[in-house]
Motif scaffolding. Structure first.
Motif, PDB file in Angstrom:
ATOM      1  N   PRO A 209       5.627  -1.104  -5.015  1.00 35.46           N
ATOM      2  CA  PRO A 209       5.258  -0.204  -3.671  1.00 35.46           C
ATOM      3  C   PRO A 209       3.738   0.377  -3.897  1.00 35.46           C
ATOM      4  N   GLY A 210       3.169   0.880  -3.925  1.00 37.79           N
ATOM      5  CA  GLY A 210       2.180   1.966  -3.656  1.00 37.79           C
ATOM      6  C   GLY A 210       2.862   2.984  -4.136  1.00 37.79           C
ATOM      7  N   THR A 211       2.124   3.369  -5.424  1.00 34.49           N
ATOM      8  CA  THR A 211       2.827   4.239  -6.805  1.00 34.49           C
ATOM      9  C   THR A 211       2.760   5.608  -6.482  1.00 34.49           C
TER      10      THR A 211
ATOM     11  N   PHE B 152       0.345  -9.361   0.146  1.00 38.40           N
ATOM     12  CA  PHE B 152      -1.087  -8.327  -0.396  1.00 38.40           C
ATOM     13  C   PHE B 152      -0.508  -7.254   0.641  1.00 38.40           C
ATOM     14  N   THR B 153      -0.623  -5.860   0.369  1.00 38.04           N
ATOM     15  CA  THR B 153      -1.215  -4.835   1.881  1.00 38.04           C
ATOM     16  C   THR B 153      -1.709  -4.018   0.757  1.00 38.04           C
ATOM     17  N   GLY B 154      -3.182  -3.618   1.054  1.00 37.43           N
ATOM     18  CA  GLY B 154      -4.053  -2.640   0.229  1.00 37.43           C
ATOM     19  C   GLY B 154      -5.235  -2.998   0.459  1.00 37.43           C
TER      20      GLY B 154
ATOM     21  N   ASP C 295      -7.446  -3.405   4.791  1.00 33.25           N
ATOM     22  CA  ASP C 295      -8.283  -2.528   5.508  1.00 33.25           C
ATOM     23  C   ASP C 295      -9.552  -3.098   6.702  1.00 33.25           C
ATOM     24  N   SER C 296     -10.048  -2.043   7.699  1.00 27.81           N
ATOM     25  CA  SER C 296      -9.888  -2.308   8.833  1.00 27.81           C
ATOM     26  C   SER C 296     -10.129  -1.280   9.821  1.00 27.81           C
ATOM     27  N   VAL C 297     -11.910  -1.656  10.005  1.00 25.37           N
ATOM     28  CA  VAL C 297     -12.520  -0.752  11.192  1.00 25.37           C
ATOM     29  C   VAL C 297     -11.633  -1.061  12.455  1.00 25.37           C
TER      30      VAL C 297
ATOM     31  N   LEU D 199       1.378  -8.974 -14.103  1.00 24.10           N
ATOM     32  CA  LEU D 199       2.885  -9.504 -12.896  1.00 24.10           C
ATOM     33  C   LEU D 199       1.794 -10.730 -12.930  1.00 24.10           C
ATOM     34  N   LEU D 200       0.403 -10.849 -12.421  1.00 25.37           N
ATOM     35  CA  LEU D 200       0.325 -12.136 -11.593  1.00 25.37           C
ATOM     36  C   LEU D 200       0.103 -13.668 -12.893  1.00 25.37           C
ATOM     37  N   ASP D 201      -0.089 -12.767 -14.031  1.00 25.31           N
ATOM     38  CA  ASP D 201      -0.521 -13.691 -15.090  1.00 25.31           C
ATOM     39  C   ASP D 201       1.143 -14.763 -15.447  1.00 25.31           C
TER      40      ASP D 201
ATOM     41  N   ALA E 157       0.871  -0.861   0.006  1.00 26.29           N
ATOM     42  CA  ALA E 157       0.240  -0.121  -0.322  1.00 26.29           C
ATOM     43  C   ALA E 157       0.927   1.209   0.323  1.00 26.29           C
ATOM     44  N   PHE E 158       0.041   2.267   0.076  1.00 25.16           N
ATOM     45  CA  PHE E 158       0.893   3.643  -0.108  1.00 25.16           C
ATOM     46  C   PHE E 158       1.641   4.202   1.076  1.00 25.16           C
ATOM     47  N   ASN E 159       0.948   3.479   2.302  1.00 24.73           N
ATOM     48  CA  ASN E 159       1.003   4.483   3.215  1.00 24.73           C
ATOM     49  C   ASN E 159       2.293   4.177   4.404  1.00 24.73           C
TER      50      ASN E 159
ATOM     51  N   LYS F 196      -2.934   4.968   8.461  1.00 26.49           N
ATOM     52  CA  LYS F 196      -2.399   3.874   8.687  1.00 26.49           C
ATOM     53  C   LYS F 196      -3.315   2.299   8.938  1.00 26.49           C
ATOM     54  N   CYS F 197      -3.029   1.695   8.692  1.00 29.55           N
ATOM     55  CA  CYS F 197      -4.127   0.162   9.259  1.00 29.55           C
ATOM     56  C   CYS F 197      -4.882   0.207  10.085  1.00 29.55           C
ATOM     57  N   THR F 198      -3.396   0.401  11.424  1.00 31.75           N
ATOM     58  CA  THR F 198      -3.963   0.427  12.203  1.00 31.75           C
ATOM     59  C   THR F 198      -4.677   1.100  13.904  1.00 31.75           C
TER      60      THR F 198
HETATM   61  P1  NAP Z   1      -4.682  -0.024  -2.806  1.00 29.63           P
HETATM   62  O1  NAP Z   1      -5.629   0.248  -4.110  1.00 29.63           O
HETATM   63  O2  NAP Z   1      -5.266  -1.411  -2.807  1.00 29.63           O
HETATM   64  O3  NAP Z   1      -3.549  -1.132  -3.835  1.00 29.63           O
HETATM   65  C1  NAP Z   1      -2.702  -1.586  -3.056  1.00 29.63           C
HETATM   66  C2  NAP Z   1      -1.764  -1.745  -3.983  1.00 29.63           C
HETATM   67  O4  NAP Z   1      -2.131  -2.291  -5.019  1.00 29.63           O
HETATM   68  C3  NAP Z   1      -0.873  -1.044  -4.173  1.00 29.63           C
HETATM   69  O5  NAP Z   1       0.528  -0.741  -4.438  1.00 29.63           O
HETATM   70  C4  NAP Z   1      -1.466  -0.648  -6.153  1.00 29.63           C
HETATM   71  O6  NAP Z   1      -0.698  -0.600  -6.970  1.00 29.63           O
HETATM   72  C5  NAP Z   1      -1.541  -2.073  -6.281  1.00 29.63           C
HETATM   73  N1  NAP Z   1      -3.000  -2.779  -6.493  1.00 29.63           N
HETATM   74  C6  NAP Z   1      -4.203  -2.150  -7.390  1.00 29.63           C
HETATM   75  N2  NAP Z   1      -4.866  -2.991  -8.072  1.00 29.63           N
HETATM   76  C7  NAP Z   1      -3.787  -3.943  -8.368  1.00 29.63           C
HETATM   77  C8  NAP Z   1      -4.373  -5.292  -9.208  1.00 29.63           C
HETATM   78  N3  NAP Z   1      -4.918  -5.495 -10.232  1.00 29.63           N
HETATM   79  N4  NAP Z   1      -3.089  -6.334  -9.769  1.00 29.63           N
HETATM   80  C9  NAP Z   1      -1.888  -6.083  -8.609  1.00 29.63           C
HETATM   81  N5  NAP Z   1      -1.784  -4.889  -7.585  1.00 29.63           N
HETATM   82  C10 NAP Z   1      -3.166  -3.528  -7.894  1.00 29.63           C
HETATM   83  O7  NAP Z   1      -4.920   0.325  -1.414  1.00 29.63           O
HETATM   84  P2  NAP Z   1      -3.719   1.600  -1.092  1.00 29.63           P
HETATM   85  O8  NAP Z   1      -4.712   2.653  -1.263  1.00 29.63           O
HETATM   86  O9  NAP Z   1      -2.562   1.774  -2.013  1.00 29.63           O
HETATM   87  O10 NAP Z   1      -3.393   1.572   0.530  1.00 29.63           O
HETATM   88  C11 NAP Z   1      -4.978   2.083   1.200  1.00 29.63           C
HETATM   89  C12 NAP Z   1      -5.826   0.880   1.817  1.00 29.63           C
HETATM   90  O11 NAP Z   1      -4.682  -0.146   2.261  1.00 29.63           O
HETATM   91  C13 NAP Z   1      -6.597   0.984   3.038  1.00 29.63           C
HETATM   92  O12 NAP Z   1      -7.502   0.662   3.045  1.00 29.63           O
HETATM   93  C14 NAP Z   1      -5.884   0.595   3.802  1.00 29.63           C
HETATM   94  O13 NAP Z   1      -6.986   0.387   5.134  1.00 29.63           O
HETATM   95  C15 NAP Z   1      -5.254  -1.217   3.416  1.00 29.63           C
HETATM   96  N6  NAP Z   1      -3.316  -0.667   4.259  1.00 29.63           N
HETATM   97  C16 NAP Z   1      -3.468  -2.379   4.855  1.00 29.63           C
HETATM   98  C17 NAP Z   1      -2.587  -2.464   5.444  1.00 29.63           C
HETATM   99  C18 NAP Z   1      -3.022  -3.839   6.819  1.00 29.63           C
HETATM  100  O14 NAP Z   1      -1.682  -4.558   6.806  1.00 29.63           O
HETATM  101  N7  NAP Z   1      -3.603  -4.111   6.752  1.00 29.63           N
HETATM  102  C19 NAP Z   1      -1.646  -1.649   5.926  1.00 29.63           C
HETATM  103  C20 NAP Z   1      -0.931  -0.328   5.094  1.00 29.63           C
HETATM  104  C21 NAP Z   1      -2.646   0.111   4.328  1.00 29.63           C
HETATM  105  P3  NAP Z   1      -1.153   1.177  -7.063  1.00 29.63           P
HETATM  106  O15 NAP Z   1      -0.323   2.256  -6.134  1.00 29.63           O
HETATM  107  O16 NAP Z   1      -0.261   1.190  -8.312  1.00 29.63           O
HETATM  108  O17 NAP Z   1      -2.632   0.999  -7.602  1.00 29.63           O
END
Ligand code: NAP
Length: 528
Positions: A182-184, A230-232, A258-260, A218-220, A156-158, A294-296
C-alpha cells in the motif's frame, strides 16, 4: 508507538526499525503508528510464488470465487471499524471512507459472481476454433491460463481499501498469488484489512502477502511469470517500468498513473434542465470527494462559452457551501476533509501556483487556515479552488491546466465553442485520461464523441436528460467497466469484468485437430 508489521512468507514481520516512517492523522497531525523496513524480500517473493501459486491454482474458479464472496462478507462485517480507521488515518469523511471500503467490497462481490460463469477447468476459453486453411481439419483456439508467477501490487495512498482489494480480487480469481504494497502514508487501513484477511484464514497459505513501508529491493526479485500492477504518479510509474530487472525479464507491467480528466458540457446544455443539474452536481462531487484526491477527479471542465457565466455562478455557490463544511472529518456535518499528508498539501499549493499562471483563481484561497473543529494552523487542509481560463488559454497545449495534475479539490473552467473538433483538441492536450463525461442530448455530437474522444480515454460516460436522474459521477469506478487510460494515464487497463482477468493470465493459442480441440474445450457453437 505501534509498529505495523508486514505479512511475508506466511508470518507477520515488523521489519527493521533502523529507519521508520510515522503515519499521522492528517486532520490533527497526531502520530498514529510507524512502519519499519521489510527485509528478506527475495524469500517473500519466492514463498508467495512457490507456495501460494500452486495452492491457488489447485482451486477451481468457482472455489476461488467462493473465497472472494467470503472476503466481501468479512469486509462488510467489519465495515464500521474500517470506516473509523479510514477517517483517522486518511482524513476521509464518512462518505469518502464508505466510497473506498464499499468499493472494495463491491469488486469482491462482482468477481465472486463472475466466477460462476468461468467453469471448472483451469482455463478460460476465449473464442471459437478457427480453421487455418480451408482443406484442413487443423484449427486454432485461444485460452487464458493463470500465470505461474506473483502479482505484485503497488498502490497509491488515496484508496487504501479499494486499491488493494480491487487488484487482489482479480488476481486471486485469475489464480495468481498477491503481494500487496500500500501507499505508506495511509496504510493503516490496508494493514487492518490485511489482518482481517489473514486472521480469517480464507485464502490458501502464501496466496496473500502484505509489504508495509518502502518497496525496498522488491523489484530486484521479479521474474518473467510475474505481473506488476502499479497505481501512483507518472514519475514512479516510469521508474518501475524502466527498472533494470523489470526490463531484463520482460515482466508484464500495468501502470495506472495521473490524469488531467475533463468533462464536457455539450453544445445543447441548458441551465433549466435536469442534465444541467447533474452536470453541476457531478462537478462538485468530482472536485470535493476525497478532497479531490482521486485519479478520476475532474480537473478540466469544458463549457460552451455562451453558458460559462451561468456555470461559474452555480459552481461557485455550491463550492462555497462545501468550503463552509470543510474540517475535521470526525466531526458531524463536515463534508470535506484534509489532504492526506503535509507533502500532498505542499505539492498542491505549488501546483496551484503553476496553474494560476495560465488561469486565474476565481474561488478559494489556497492559504486558508481555519476549518471546522481544527486547531488553528493544524492539519493539511485545502479548500475547494476553481480557476477559469480564457478561450485562448484553453487552446494552448502548453497551458499548465493541461499539463499539471494538482491532486486536491481543484478544477479549471475551460470555455470552448461547443464543437466536437474543439472538444477533441482540448481533451487531447491532456495527453490521455482515465475518464470523461459528456453531458448532451445532441445525438450527432454524442455519437461523434465515441470515435473522436475515445482514443484519448479509458472510459467515456455519456449522460443525457433521460438518464440524468440515475447517472453516476465520472469518478465512480465500477468493476464491470475498465479502469485505466492511454498515454499519460499510464496506458494501463484494470477491472472491466472478465477482461480484467487477462492481466494475470497468459493468452495461449492452442492449435490442433478439430476433434481434439472439441474434447478439450467443448463442441464449437458454429461449425465451419
Ligand atoms: P506515488 O508517490 O507514485 O506512490 C505510489 C506507490 O509507489 C506507493 O506505494 C509508493 O510507496 C510506491 N513507490 C514509490 N517509489 C517507488 C519505487 N521507486 N519503487 C517501487 N514503488 C515505489 O503516488 P502517490 O502519491 O501514492 O499517489 C498519487 C498519485 O497516484 C496521483 O498522481 C494520482 O493521479 C495517481 N493515482 C492514479 C490512479 C489510477 O488508477 N490511474 C489511482 C490513484 C492514484 P510509498 O508510499 O512507500 O512511497
Amino acid at each position: 508507538m505501534r509498529t505495523l508489521s508486514s505479512f511475508l512468507s506466511g508470518t507477520w514481520q515488523p521489519g527493521s526499525t533502523d529507519r521508520t516512517t510515522v503515519l499521522y492523522n492528517p486532520a490533527t497531525e497526531e502520530p498514529l503508528a510507524q512502519v519499519g523496513r521489510a527485509t528478506d524480500l527475495d524469500k517473500a517473493v519466492a514463498y508467495a510464488r512457490n507456495v501460494g501459486g500452486p495452492a491457488l491454482r489447485a482451486l477451481s474458479f468457482g472455489e476461488r470465487g467462493a473465497i472472494l464472496k467470503q472476503m466481501a462478507g468479512l469486509l462488510h462485517e467489519h465495515r464500521e471499524e474500517l470506516i473509523a480507521v479510514s477517517i483517522a488515518s486518511g482524513g476521509t469523511t464518512r462518505g469518502d471512507a464508505k466510497f473506498d471500503i464499499d468499493g472494495a467490497t463491491g469488486v469482491l462481490a462482482t468477481y465472486a459472481r463472475l466466477a460462476r460463469d468461468l467453469g471448472d477447468k483451469p482455463w478460460v476459453v476465449l473464442d471459437e476454433p478457427a480453421a487455418l486453411v480451408r482443406t484442413s481439419k487443423i484449427r486454432a483456439q485461444h485460452v487464458l491460463v493463470p500465470r505461474h508467477g506473483l502479482a505484485i501490487h503497488i498502490n497509491a495512498f488515496n484508496f487504501p481499501a479499494w486499491g488493494m482489494i480491487g487488484k487482489a480480487a482479480v488476481s486471486l480469481l485469475a489464480g495468481m498469488p498477491v503481494l500487496s504494497k500500500p501507499g505508506t502514508s495511509t496504510s493503516l487501513l490496508a494493514h487492518r484489512i490485511a489482518e482481517l484477511i489473514v486472521e480469517a484464514k480464507l485464502l490458501p497459505e502464501g496466496a496473500f502477502s502484505l509489504l508495509m513501508g518502502s518497496a525496498g529491493d522488491l523489484l530486484d526479485h521479479v521474474g518473467p511469470q510475474d505481473v506488476i500492477a502499479f497505481t501512483g504518479s507518472a514519475y514512479t510509474g516510469a521508474l518501475i517500468r524502466g527498472h533494470q530487472k523489470v526490463v531484463a525479464e520482460n515482466v508484464r507491467v500495468n501502470i495506472e498513473a495521473d490524469s488531467v480528466n475533463a468533462v464536457v458540457a455539450g453544445p445543447d446544455l441548458e441551465s433549466d434542465s435536469e442534465l444541467f443539474d447533474l452536470f453541476i452536481r457531478d462537478c462538485v462531487t468530482e472536485i470535493t470527494q476525497k478532497a479531490g484526491q482521486k485519479c478520476t477527479a475532474t480537473r478540466r471542465i469544458l463549457v460552451p462559452s455562451k453558458i460559462l457565466d451561468e456555470v461559474q455562478e452555480e459552481l461557485v455557490e455550491r463550492l462555497d457551501e462545501k468550503a463552509n463544511q470543510t474540517g475535521n472529518p470526525a466531526t458531524k456535518g463536515v463534508r470535506m476533509g484534509p489532504l492526506a499528508t503535509k507533502r500532498q498539501l505542499q505539492d498542491a499549493r505549488e501546483g496551484l501556483k503553476k496553474l494560476a499562471k495560465d488561469a486565474p483563481i476565481i474561488r478559494g484561497n489556497p492559504e486558508r487556515g481555519e476549518f471546522i473543529d481544527v486547531e488553528d494552523g493544524k492539519g493539511y487542509f485545502l479548500e475547494p479552488i476553481l480557476l477559469r481560463a480564457t478561450p485562448e488559454a484553453a487552446r494552448n497545449p502548453n497551458a499548465q491546466f493541461h499539463q499539471t495534475e494538482v491532486f486536491g479539490p481543484v478544477s479549471t473552467l475551460l470555455p470552448y465553442d461547443g464543437s466536437l473538433a474543439q472538444a477533441r483538441e482540448i481533451i487531447g492536450y491532456g495527453g490521455g485520461s482515465l475518464v470523461t463525461t459528456v453531458y448532451s442530448d445532441d445525438r450527432k455530437f454524442v455519437a461523434g464523441t465515441v470515435a473522436e474522444l475515445g482514443p484519448y480515454l479509458g472510459r467515456l460516460v455519456v449522460a443525457d436528460e433521460k438518464s440524468a436522474g440515475g447517472s453516476f459521477a465520472p469518478g465512480c469506478v465500477f468493476p464491470q467497466a475498465q479502469h485505466g487510460g492511454p498515454g499519460r494515464a499510464g496506458c494501463g487497463a484494470e477491472l472491466g469484468g472478465r477482461l480484467g482477468l487477462e492481466l494475470y493470465m497468459q493468452r495461449t493459442a492452442i492449435q490442433g485437430g478439430a476433434s481434439q480441440l472439441a474434447r478439450l474445450f467443448g463442441k464449437p457453437k458454429s461449425s465451419d
